[in-house]
Design a protein around this motif. Structure first.
Motif, PDB file in Angstrom:
ATOM      1  N   PHE A 182       6.542  -8.633   3.898  1.00 18.99           N
ATOM      2  CA  PHE A 182       6.379  -7.033   3.686  1.00 18.99           C
ATOM      3  C   PHE A 182       6.817  -6.804   2.291  1.00 18.99           C
ATOM      4  CE2 PHE A 182       7.131  -2.664   3.631  1.00 18.99           C
ATOM      5  CZ  PHE A 182       6.075  -2.088   4.359  1.00 18.99           C
ATOM      6  N   SER A 183       6.017  -6.144   1.774  1.00 20.10           N
ATOM      7  CA  SER A 183       6.402  -5.576   0.285  1.00 20.10           C
ATOM      8  C   SER A 183       5.993  -4.310   0.013  1.00 20.10           C
ATOM      9  CB  SER A 183       5.800  -6.573  -0.928  1.00 20.10           C
ATOM     10  OG  SER A 183       4.507  -6.895  -0.775  1.00 20.10           O
ATOM     11  N   GLU A 184       6.629  -3.400  -0.733  1.00 17.56           N
ATOM     12  CA  GLU A 184       6.216  -1.762  -0.950  1.00 17.56           C
ATOM     13  C   GLU A 184       4.763  -2.046  -1.685  1.00 17.56           C
ATOM     14  OE1 GLU A 184       9.108   0.533  -2.287  1.00 17.56           O
ATOM     15  OE2 GLU A 184      10.778   0.295  -0.570  1.00 17.56           O
ATOM     16  N   GLY A 185       4.085  -0.959  -1.330  1.00 15.11           N
ATOM     17  CA  GLY A 185       2.908  -0.877  -2.301  1.00 15.11           C
ATOM     18  C   GLY A 185       1.853  -1.810  -1.686  1.00 15.11           C
ATOM     19  N   GLY A 186       0.560  -1.519  -2.319  1.00 11.33           N
ATOM     20  CA  GLY A 186      -0.560  -2.200  -1.986  1.00 11.33           C
ATOM     21  C   GLY A 186      -0.845  -2.232  -0.570  1.00 11.33           C
ATOM     22  N   TYR A 187      -1.668  -3.228  -0.155  1.00  7.39           N
ATOM     23  CA  TYR A 187      -2.262  -3.172   1.418  1.00  7.39           C
ATOM     24  C   TYR A 187      -2.441  -4.511   1.795  1.00  7.39           C
ATOM     25  CZ  TYR A 187      -6.672  -3.398  -1.169  1.00  7.39           C
ATOM     26  OH  TYR A 187      -7.711  -3.732  -1.795  1.00  7.39           O
ATOM     27  N   ARG A 246      -4.028 -14.311   4.277  1.00  9.68           N
ATOM     28  CA  ARG A 246      -3.834 -12.848   3.676  1.00  9.68           C
ATOM     29  C   ARG A 246      -4.427 -12.199   4.887  1.00  9.68           C
ATOM     30  NH1 ARG A 246      -7.548 -11.027  -0.985  1.00  9.68           N
ATOM     31  NH2 ARG A 246      -8.829 -10.598   0.807  1.00  9.68           N
ATOM     32  N   LEU A 247      -3.908 -10.856   4.929  1.00  6.40           N
ATOM     33  CA  LEU A 247      -4.387 -10.028   5.972  1.00  6.40           C
ATOM     34  C   LEU A 247      -4.323  -8.523   5.334  1.00  6.40           C
ATOM     35  CD1 LEU A 247      -3.241  -9.810   9.841  1.00  6.40           C
ATOM     36  CD2 LEU A 247      -3.052  -7.802   8.172  1.00  6.40           C
ATOM     37  N   ASN A 248      -5.474  -7.812   5.301  1.00  9.61           N
ATOM     38  CA  ASN A 248      -5.688  -6.467   4.743  1.00  9.61           C
ATOM     39  C   ASN A 248      -5.334  -5.510   5.827  1.00  9.61           C
ATOM     40  OD1 ASN A 248      -6.850  -3.870   4.491  1.00  9.61           O
ATOM     41  ND2 ASN A 248      -8.561  -4.871   3.410  1.00  9.61           N
ATOM     42  N   ALA A 249      -4.181  -5.024   5.444  1.00  9.12           N
ATOM     43  CA  ALA A 249      -3.332  -3.692   6.354  1.00  9.12           C
ATOM     44  C   ALA A 249      -3.778  -2.295   6.188  1.00  9.12           C
ATOM     45  CB  ALA A 249      -1.835  -4.083   6.252  1.00  9.12           C
ATOM     46  N   SER A 250      -5.049  -2.184   5.493  1.00 12.55           N
ATOM     47  CA  SER A 250      -5.383  -0.806   5.107  1.00 12.55           C
ATOM     48  C   SER A 250      -6.120  -0.072   6.156  1.00 12.55           C
ATOM     49  CB  SER A 250      -6.204  -0.630   3.856  1.00 12.55           C
ATOM     50  OG  SER A 250      -7.496  -1.387   4.291  1.00 12.55           O
ATOM     51  N   PHE A 251      -6.330  -0.756   7.411  1.00  8.73           N
ATOM     52  CA  PHE A 251      -7.073  -0.008   8.407  1.00  8.73           C
ATOM     53  C   PHE A 251      -6.021   0.315   9.583  1.00  8.73           C
ATOM     54  CE2 PHE A 251      -9.873  -3.196   6.599  1.00  8.73           C
ATOM     55  CZ  PHE A 251     -10.946  -2.675   6.352  1.00  8.73           C
ATOM     56  N   GLU A 252      -6.447   1.415  10.142  1.00 10.30           N
ATOM     57  CA  GLU A 252      -5.690   2.200  11.064  1.00 10.30           C
ATOM     58  C   GLU A 252      -5.462   1.357  12.154  1.00 10.30           C
ATOM     59  OE1 GLU A 252      -5.507   6.349  13.528  1.00 10.30           O
ATOM     60  OE2 GLU A 252      -7.219   5.671  12.307  1.00 10.30           O
ATOM     61  N   CYS A 253      -4.080   1.372  12.752  1.00  8.07           N
ATOM     62  CA  CYS A 253      -3.744   0.223  13.916  1.00  8.07           C
ATOM     63  C   CYS A 253      -4.579   1.165  15.349  1.00  8.07           C
ATOM     64  CB  CYS A 253      -2.587   0.036  14.202  1.00  8.07           C
ATOM     65  SG  CYS A 253      -2.005  -1.471  13.238  1.00  8.07           S
ATOM     66  N   THR A 254      -5.690   0.798  15.457  1.00  8.46           N
ATOM     67  CA  THR A 254      -6.423   1.603  16.440  1.00  8.46           C
ATOM     68  C   THR A 254      -6.229   0.622  17.776  1.00  8.46           C
ATOM     69  OG1 THR A 254      -8.664   0.637  15.869  1.00  8.46           O
ATOM     70  CG2 THR A 254      -8.118   2.612  15.152  1.00  8.46           C
ATOM     71  N   ASP A 255      -6.464   0.826  18.856  1.00  2.71           N
ATOM     72  CA  ASP A 255      -6.679   0.044  20.011  1.00  2.71           C
ATOM     73  C   ASP A 255      -7.438  -1.545  19.599  1.00  2.71           C
ATOM     74  OD1 ASP A 255      -5.217   1.653  21.427  1.00  2.71           O
ATOM     75  OD2 ASP A 255      -6.727   2.320  22.605  1.00  2.71           O
ATOM     76  N   GLU A 256      -8.520  -1.548  18.908  1.00  2.00           N
ATOM     77  CA  GLU A 256      -9.419  -2.468  18.427  1.00  2.00           C
ATOM     78  C   GLU A 256      -8.412  -3.312  17.542  1.00  2.00           C
ATOM     79  OE1 GLU A 256     -13.660  -3.148  16.279  1.00  2.00           O
ATOM     80  OE2 GLU A 256     -12.722  -1.333  16.140  1.00  2.00           O
ATOM     81  N   TYR A 257      -7.935  -2.953  16.489  1.00  2.00           N
ATOM     82  CA  TYR A 257      -7.350  -3.823  15.549  1.00  2.00           C
ATOM     83  C   TYR A 257      -6.033  -4.539  16.283  1.00  2.00           C
ATOM     84  CZ  TYR A 257      -9.999  -2.717  11.564  1.00  2.00           C
ATOM     85  OH  TYR A 257     -11.079  -2.839  10.794  1.00  2.00           O
ATOM     86  N   VAL A 258      -5.203  -3.485  17.332  1.00  2.00           N
ATOM     87  CA  VAL A 258      -4.178  -4.122  17.733  1.00  2.00           C
ATOM     88  C   VAL A 258      -4.636  -5.251  18.809  1.00  2.00           C
ATOM     89  CG1 VAL A 258      -2.408  -3.788  19.777  1.00  2.00           C
ATOM     90  CG2 VAL A 258      -2.761  -1.822  17.739  1.00  2.00           C
ATOM     91  N   GLU A 259      -5.634  -5.127  19.439  1.00  2.00           N
ATOM     92  CA  GLU A 259      -6.315  -6.054  20.250  1.00  2.00           C
ATOM     93  C   GLU A 259      -6.654  -7.511  19.249  1.00  2.00           C
ATOM     94  OE1 GLU A 259      -7.303  -8.099  23.583  1.00  2.00           O
ATOM     95  OE2 GLU A 259      -6.312  -6.312  23.685  1.00  2.00           O
ATOM     96  N   GLY A 260      -7.126  -7.220  18.231  1.00  2.72           N
ATOM     97  CA  GLY A 260      -7.476  -8.129  17.156  1.00  2.72           C
ATOM     98  C   GLY A 260      -6.155  -8.981  16.889  1.00  2.72           C
ATOM     99  N   ILE A 261      -5.054  -8.421  16.401  1.00  2.78           N
ATOM    100  CA  ILE A 261      -3.752  -9.058  16.198  1.00  2.78           C
ATOM    101  C   ILE A 261      -3.425  -9.799  17.579  1.00  2.78           C
ATOM    102  CG2 ILE A 261      -1.387  -8.659  15.856  1.00  2.78           C
ATOM    103  CD1 ILE A 261      -2.256  -6.267  14.092  1.00  2.78           C
ATOM    104  N   LYS A 262      -3.530  -9.187  18.812  1.00  4.39           N
ATOM    105  CA  LYS A 262      -3.357  -9.996  20.018  1.00  4.39           C
ATOM    106  C   LYS A 262      -3.931 -11.232  20.320  1.00  4.39           C
ATOM    107  CE  LYS A 262      -1.824  -5.976  22.933  1.00  4.39           C
ATOM    108  NZ  LYS A 262      -2.202  -5.376  24.012  1.00  4.39           N
ATOM    109  N   ILE A 263      -5.228 -11.186  19.523  1.00  8.23           N
ATOM    110  CA  ILE A 263      -5.981 -12.368  19.965  1.00  8.23           C
ATOM    111  C   ILE A 263      -5.451 -13.522  18.794  1.00  8.23           C
ATOM    112  CG2 ILE A 263      -8.500 -13.305  19.617  1.00  8.23           C
ATOM    113  CD1 ILE A 263      -9.245 -10.575  20.705  1.00  8.23           C
TER     114      ILE A 263
END
Length: 471
Positions: free
Chosen positions: A395-400, A443-460
């Motif tokens: 984790f680093s400050e700035g960017g996404y 590398r993972l793009n973290a600019s998207f909102e952590c909706t249920d869909e994205y949380v489920e994607g992380i779980k998978i």
């Protein structure tokens, strides 16, 4: 220091001194306004700025709570100072991964661009429509290299706000930053020359070096502190290096911003060896601290430093409007541009100029920075919640961007292929390297909102990693 910055500093000191502990609720906006004598808007700005720095988190109906401290994972230092590649073959992997990212319906953690919904599309389209209607017949000639005069003046003034003196005559408008970076390379190298890049590095630099027949020196780079300056100097001593292509702010893919002291040392080293710096600074507006980080160009007033950036990451991707503050190479880059793309799109230059003359850009940037910081922190928390304990997340400050390091025996390309079967896209570490050193990273793009869909994607993803570990 403004009033909201004074309040920020006071609360930051209180958190550091243990007055407010992790998970504890800060005074409500109204109470803090009453205590400090400041307006509700000033208090809100201070709290939101603290949130963007990861010091506090907001919870619906709970207010602002002190955030847990982010402890960076330990990373082993690689043995090799640098890797020399006389023949570069980026093969089909980069092309295939980028093409796959265009498939509809993906959870696109592998995208290089911020969430498109964060762009002010309505205002931008309105500026483009107006520019198209009012464009004079001389527009094409007026916007030939070095580019639209008013746009170059606007960019020059933005440099001035950071204390940098960059003449509009030094600025060349390009079709996105990548064209500018390629033109910089062409202007100072010939086939067979050595060029320094970071390791890992932006995949576009690998493709550019291959296309131009250049040789690469990939310098050891740390996820938190950036390029190894001792290794850089060794490479400069032992090879006839013509240029360095480096990212000093919010580097892609690792995400770090080179500390100011290291930028000063970098500028001094390159000046000593009279080596051109091609500074790729496309994420420079996406800072989450109080102050925009300086580029290395600001610290070494050398004509051998070329600073490249664009509006693609901060405003709109499709316009493809970038620029080079080209130093001594301004004329050379203009000539090269005329022989290749001829010029950046005249309507796009005019539309960008029109939009930047309004107050909308700064308002948009403030909101964009806050949103990106909040989303990045939220995604980092979710990753830490579900990922196996032996997975390191930088984790680093700035960017996404977040850089994820798996156990060394796991190949992230296998994870990439398995994830695609679940409509999840990631950017495997092999894309960013001339060696197999980062095969276990992505590398993972973290600019998207952590909706249920994205949380489920992380779980998978977490489950797929566990399965790969077992196998």
């Amino acid at each position: 220091m403004s009033k909201y910055e004074q309040l920020m500093a006071s609360i930051r000191n209180q958190i550091n001194d243990g007055v407010w502990e992790v998970g504890e609720k800060l005074p409500s906006l109204r109470k803090q306004s009453s205590l400090s004598g400041l307006s509700l808007m000033t208090v809100l700005n201070a709290y939101q700025a603290l949130e963007s720095q990861g010091l506090v988190v907001s919870h619906p109906r709970s207010g602002y709570l002190v955030a847990p401290k982010i402890i960076p994972p330990e990373y082993k230092k690689t043995k090799a100072n640098y890797h020399a590649a006389e023949h570069i073959d980026s093969n089909d992997l980069i092309f295939d991964v980028l093409q796959t990212s265009r498939q509809p319906g993906l959870i696109n953690f592998g995208s290089a661009y911020p969430d498109p919904s964060l762009y002010p599309r309505t205002q931008i389209n309105r500026s483009l429509a107006t520019a198209a209607k009012t464009m004079p017949t001389s527009a094409m000639l007026d916007n030939f290299p070095p580019g639209n005069e008013e746009l170059r003046h606007i960019i020059s003034k933005r440099y001035a706000t950071q204390g940098m003196s960059v003449s509009p005559d030094e600025i060349v408008i390009t079709s996105g930053a990548l064209e500018g970076l390629n033109l910089c390379l062409q202007s100072v190298t010939k086939p067979g020359d050595w060029v320094i890049v970071e390791s890992p590095t932006f995949y576009g630099s690998i493709q550019s070096l291959q296309k131009l027949g250049l040789k690469a020196l990939a310098i050891r780079t740390h996820p938190q502190t950036g390029i190894d300056l001792e290794a850089l100097e060794v490479a400069l001593k032992t090879h006839d290096v013509k240029a360095c292509w480096l990212m000093t702010n919010h580097q892609n893919p690792l995400g770090f911003t080179l500390p100011l002291e290291n930028k000063k040392k970098l500028a001094t080293i390159l000046n000593r060896y009279q080596t051109y710096l091609i500074e790729d600074d496309v994420y420079n507006e996406l800072f989450s601290s109080n102050q925009k980080p300086l580029p290395a160009k600001a610290l070494e007033h050398s004509a051998m430093t070329m600073h490249c950036s664009s509006f693609s990451k901060s405003l709109v991707a499709g316009f493809r409007i970038g620029w080079v503050a080209a130093g001594s190479q301004a004329k050379s880059i203009q000539k090269l541009q005329l022989m290749t793309s001829m010029a950046a799109s005249a309507p796009m230059q005019l539309a960008m100029t029109r939009f930047l003359t309004t107050k909308s850009y700064e308002t948009h940037l403030r909101q964009l920075r806050r949103t990106l910081a909040q989303r990045k922190y939220s995604m980092w928390k979710v990753l830490n919640q579900y990922m196996p304990s032996d997975v390191n997340i930088t984790f680093s400050e700035g960017g996404y961007f977040l850089w994820v390091e798996l156990p060394e025996h796991i190949n992230a390309y296998d994870l990439y292929l398995n994830a695609l079967k679940h409509n999840i896209h990631i950017a495997p570490g092999t894309m960013f390297s001339l060696t197999d050193q980062f095969e276990h990273c992505f590398r993972l793009n973290a600019s998207f909102e952590c909706t249920d869909e994205y949380v489920e994607g992380i779980k998978i993803l977490a489950e797929l990693i566990k399965q790969l570990c077992k196998n």
